[in-house]
Design a protein around this motif. Structure first.
Motif, PDB file in Angstrom:
ATOM      1  N   ALA A  79      32.270  28.464  37.555  1.00 48.62           N
ATOM      2  CA  ALA A  79      31.316  28.680  38.644  1.00 48.62           C
ATOM      3  C   ALA A  79      30.955  30.157  38.761  1.00 48.62           C
ATOM      4  N   LEU A  80      31.954  31.012  38.557  1.00 51.25           N
ATOM      5  CA  LEU A  80      31.728  32.460  38.665  1.00 51.25           C
ATOM      6  C   LEU A  80      30.806  32.957  37.556  1.00 51.25           C
ATOM      7  N   THR A  81      31.164  32.719  36.321  1.00 55.49           N
ATOM      8  CA  THR A  81      30.329  33.210  35.223  1.00 55.49           C
ATOM      9  C   THR A  81      28.982  32.490  35.202  1.00 55.49           C
ATOM     10  N   GLY A  82      28.995  31.204  35.553  1.00 55.00           N
ATOM     11  CA  GLY A  82      27.746  30.443  35.549  1.00 55.00           C
ATOM     12  C   GLY A  82      26.724  30.998  36.516  1.00 55.00           C
ATOM     13  N   HIS A  83      27.182  31.459  37.678  1.00 47.60           N
ATOM     14  CA  HIS A  83      26.260  32.041  38.665  1.00 47.60           C
ATOM     15  C   HIS A  83      25.503  33.218  38.061  1.00 47.60           C
ATOM     16  N   PHE A  84      26.221  34.113  37.384  1.00 46.92           N
ATOM     17  CA  PHE A  84      25.577  35.314  36.863  1.00 46.92           C
ATOM     18  C   PHE A  84      24.813  35.039  35.575  1.00 46.92           C
ATOM     19  N   ILE A  85      25.283  34.103  34.770  1.00 44.77           N
ATOM     20  CA  ILE A  85      24.527  33.720  33.578  1.00 44.77           C
ATOM     21  C   ILE A  85      23.180  33.136  33.971  1.00 44.77           C
ATOM     22  N   GLU A  86      23.187  32.251  34.944  1.00 42.40           N
ATOM     23  CA  GLU A  86      21.924  31.645  35.379  1.00 42.40           C
ATOM     24  C   GLU A  86      21.001  32.694  35.984  1.00 42.40           C
ATOM     25  N   ARG A  90      36.015  33.500  29.531  1.00 40.07           N
ATOM     26  CA  ARG A  90      36.106  34.925  29.215  1.00 40.07           C
ATOM     27  C   ARG A  90      35.015  35.343  28.233  1.00 40.07           C
ATOM     28  N   TYR A  91      34.644  34.448  27.320  1.00 34.20           N
ATOM     29  CA  TYR A  91      33.546  34.768  26.406  1.00 34.20           C
ATOM     30  C   TYR A  91      32.240  34.933  27.182  1.00 34.20           C
ATOM     31  N   GLU A  92      31.995  34.054  28.140  1.00 33.46           N
ATOM     32  CA  GLU A  92      30.784  34.188  28.960  1.00 33.46           C
ATOM     33  C   GLU A  92      30.787  35.520  29.699  1.00 33.46           C
ATOM     34  N   ALA A  93      31.956  35.915  30.229  1.00 37.14           N
ATOM     35  CA  ALA A  93      32.051  37.198  30.932  1.00 37.14           C
ATOM     36  C   ALA A  93      31.820  38.366  29.974  1.00 37.14           C
ATOM     37  N   LEU A  94      32.356  38.253  28.747  1.00 36.49           N
ATOM     38  CA  LEU A  94      32.137  39.304  27.754  1.00 36.49           C
ATOM     39  C   LEU A  94      30.668  39.407  27.380  1.00 36.49           C
ATOM     40  N   LEU A  95      30.009  38.280  27.215  1.00 38.10           N
ATOM     41  CA  LEU A  95      28.591  38.308  26.866  1.00 38.10           C
ATOM     42  C   LEU A  95      27.784  39.001  27.968  1.00 38.10           C
ATOM     43  N   LEU A  96      28.090  38.693  29.214  1.00 41.19           N
ATOM     44  CA  LEU A  96      27.431  39.384  30.324  1.00 41.19           C
ATOM     45  C   LEU A  96      27.641  40.901  30.217  1.00 41.19           C
ATOM     46  N   ALA A  97      28.884  41.303  29.931  1.00 44.56           N
ATOM     47  CA  ALA A  97      29.195  42.727  29.838  1.00 44.56           C
ATOM     48  C   ALA A  97      28.480  43.384  28.665  1.00 44.56           C
ATOM     49  N   GLU A  98      28.464  42.717  27.514  1.00 41.81           N
ATOM     50  CA  GLU A  98      27.839  43.296  26.322  1.00 41.81           C
ATOM     51  C   GLU A  98      26.337  43.478  26.507  1.00 41.81           C
ATOM     52  N   LEU A  99      25.730  42.654  27.340  1.00 42.01           N
ATOM     53  CA  LEU A  99      24.288  42.749  27.552  1.00 42.01           C
ATOM     54  C   LEU A  99      23.936  43.521  28.823  1.00 42.01           C
ATOM     55  N   GLY A 100      24.930  44.197  29.389  1.00 42.31           N
ATOM     56  CA  GLY A 100      24.648  45.097  30.503  1.00 42.31           C
ATOM     57  C   GLY A 100      24.782  44.518  31.886  1.00 42.31           C
ATOM     58  N   THR A 151      40.360  38.529  45.405  1.00 37.81           N
ATOM     59  CA  THR A 151      40.280  37.077  45.563  1.00 37.81           C
ATOM     60  C   THR A 151      38.867  36.545  45.406  1.00 37.81           C
ATOM     61  N   TYR A 152      37.876  37.392  45.642  1.00 39.06           N
ATOM     62  CA  TYR A 152      36.489  36.947  45.641  1.00 39.06           C
ATOM     63  C   TYR A 152      35.626  37.904  44.807  1.00 39.06           C
ATOM     64  N   VAL A 153      34.383  37.453  44.572  1.00 44.84           N
ATOM     65  CA  VAL A 153      33.378  38.277  43.899  1.00 44.84           C
ATOM     66  C   VAL A 153      32.067  38.142  44.656  1.00 44.84           C
ATOM     67  N   SER A 154      31.401  39.259  44.863  1.00 42.05           N
ATOM     68  CA  SER A 154      30.101  39.226  45.515  1.00 42.05           C
ATOM     69  C   SER A 154      29.082  38.561  44.594  1.00 42.05           C
ATOM     70  N   PRO A 155      28.382  37.517  45.060  1.00 47.80           N
ATOM     71  CA  PRO A 155      27.375  36.873  44.216  1.00 47.80           C
ATOM     72  C   PRO A 155      26.151  37.742  43.978  1.00 47.80           C
ATOM     73  N   ARG A 156      26.037  38.822  44.712  1.00 43.50           N
ATOM     74  CA  ARG A 156      24.887  39.717  44.557  1.00 43.50           C
ATOM     75  C   ARG A 156      25.189  40.855  43.593  1.00 43.50           C
ATOM     76  N   THR A 157      26.364  41.474  43.728  1.00 38.29           N
ATOM     77  CA  THR A 157      26.675  42.659  42.937  1.00 38.29           C
ATOM     78  C   THR A 157      27.613  42.392  41.760  1.00 38.29           C
ATOM     79  N   GLY A 202      27.904  43.311  33.232  1.00 40.84           N
ATOM     80  CA  GLY A 202      29.333  43.064  33.369  1.00 40.84           C
ATOM     81  C   GLY A 202      29.785  42.953  34.814  1.00 40.84           C
ATOM     82  N   LEU A 203      30.779  42.103  35.025  1.00 36.45           N
ATOM     83  CA  LEU A 203      31.384  41.961  36.344  1.00 36.45           C
ATOM     84  C   LEU A 203      32.398  43.095  36.543  1.00 36.45           C
ATOM     85  N   ASP A 204      32.476  43.603  37.761  1.00 39.44           N
ATOM     86  CA  ASP A 204      33.422  44.664  38.099  1.00 39.44           C
ATOM     87  C   ASP A 204      34.569  44.027  38.871  1.00 39.44           C
TER      88      ASP A 204
END
Length: 244
Positions: free
Chosen positions: A210-217, A137-147, A165-171, A149-151
């Motif tokens: 895996a989810l947050t890692g994809h967007f962090i990377e 959740r901290y990784e997700a918050l950091l993504l959101a704070e820096l613009g 159930t899923y998240v688009s790896p693109r959006t 964020g996951l929807d």
């Protein structure tokens, strides 16, 4: 820059010269701050300047573009917890991530509060599963704070809130089970604990990483800073070893 007196979380320490160190701190009101600590590599200061420690800092600089002089006093040591390999890996990754991607001199009060709470939880939780959820959740918050964020509130296809159930790896937008259809294998799994208070099992925790890692990377480490991901890989590897 005026004199800044503030609590801070030590994030990174880099050797500078024979005896000094450049230290990056996350502070509650001034964001990420860097400063030069004279004698920072000394026997007296090395235990103070450990990532994840809480310190009371004073930063002074003669001109705005000059690296500040930094003095620190230890407020809370987390050094004893470094004896546990998984905890040590957690400290290294979360502080390095913060110091690497957060811009300096911009306040991130929510991020500071979340990092402080996460570090406290890592030290106090009876099981790693408690704080691993908080780290995702901290990784997700950091993504959101820096613009970035996951929807995760509505399905990107139907607009509905059910069966996400899923998240688009693109959006980074959630997708419902029904809407995913034949594309499900190309989507990232959205574990339930990312959208509610459900207690995750180990598989769900790894799905969260895996989810947050994809967007962090993708957002932060697609260039010269990719080496920092080695600290995250070490953390994930130690979690997998523990789970067996």
């Amino acid at each position: 820059m005026p004199v800044i007196r503030t609590p801070g979380i030590v994030c990174t320490v880099r050797r500078h010269g024979e005896h000094g160190a450049v230290v990056r701190l996350l502070t509650p009101d001034h964001g990420l701050q860097s400063g030069y600590v004279r004698g920072g590599r000394s026997t007296a200061l090395r235990p103070v300047l450990m990532p994840a420690n809480l310190v009371t800092a004073e930063l002074r600089s003669r001109v705005n573009d000059q690296l500040a002089g930094l003095t620190v006093e230890l407020a809370e040591s987390r050094a004893p917890f470094y004896s546990e390999p998984l905890v040590a890996a957690a400290f290294e990754w979360v502080t390095l991530l913060t110091a690497t991607v957060a811009p300096e001199d911009q306040p991130f009060s929510r991020l500071y509060a979340a990092l402080a709470a996460l570090l406290d939880l890592v030290c106090a939780a009876p099981s790693a599963r408690w704080w691993l959820r908080a780290m995702v959740r901290y990784e997700a918050l950091l993504l959101a704070e820096l613009g970035f964020g996951l929807d995760l509130e509505r399905c990107a296809v139907t607009g509905g809130r059910e069966d996400l159930t899923y998240v688009s790896p693109r959006t980074g937008r959630a997708v419902s089970l029904h809407a995913a259809g034949v594309y499900a294998e190309k989507l990232l799994v959205l574990p339930a604990f990312m959208t509610d208070d459900e207690e995750p099992d180990w598989e769900q925790l790894m799905q969260g990483f895996a989810l947050t890692g994809h967007f962090i990377e993708r957002q932060f480490f697609s260039d010269r800073r990719a080496d920092a991901l080695a600290a995250r890989a070490m953390l994930i590897d130690r979690v997998r070893r523990m789970v067996g």
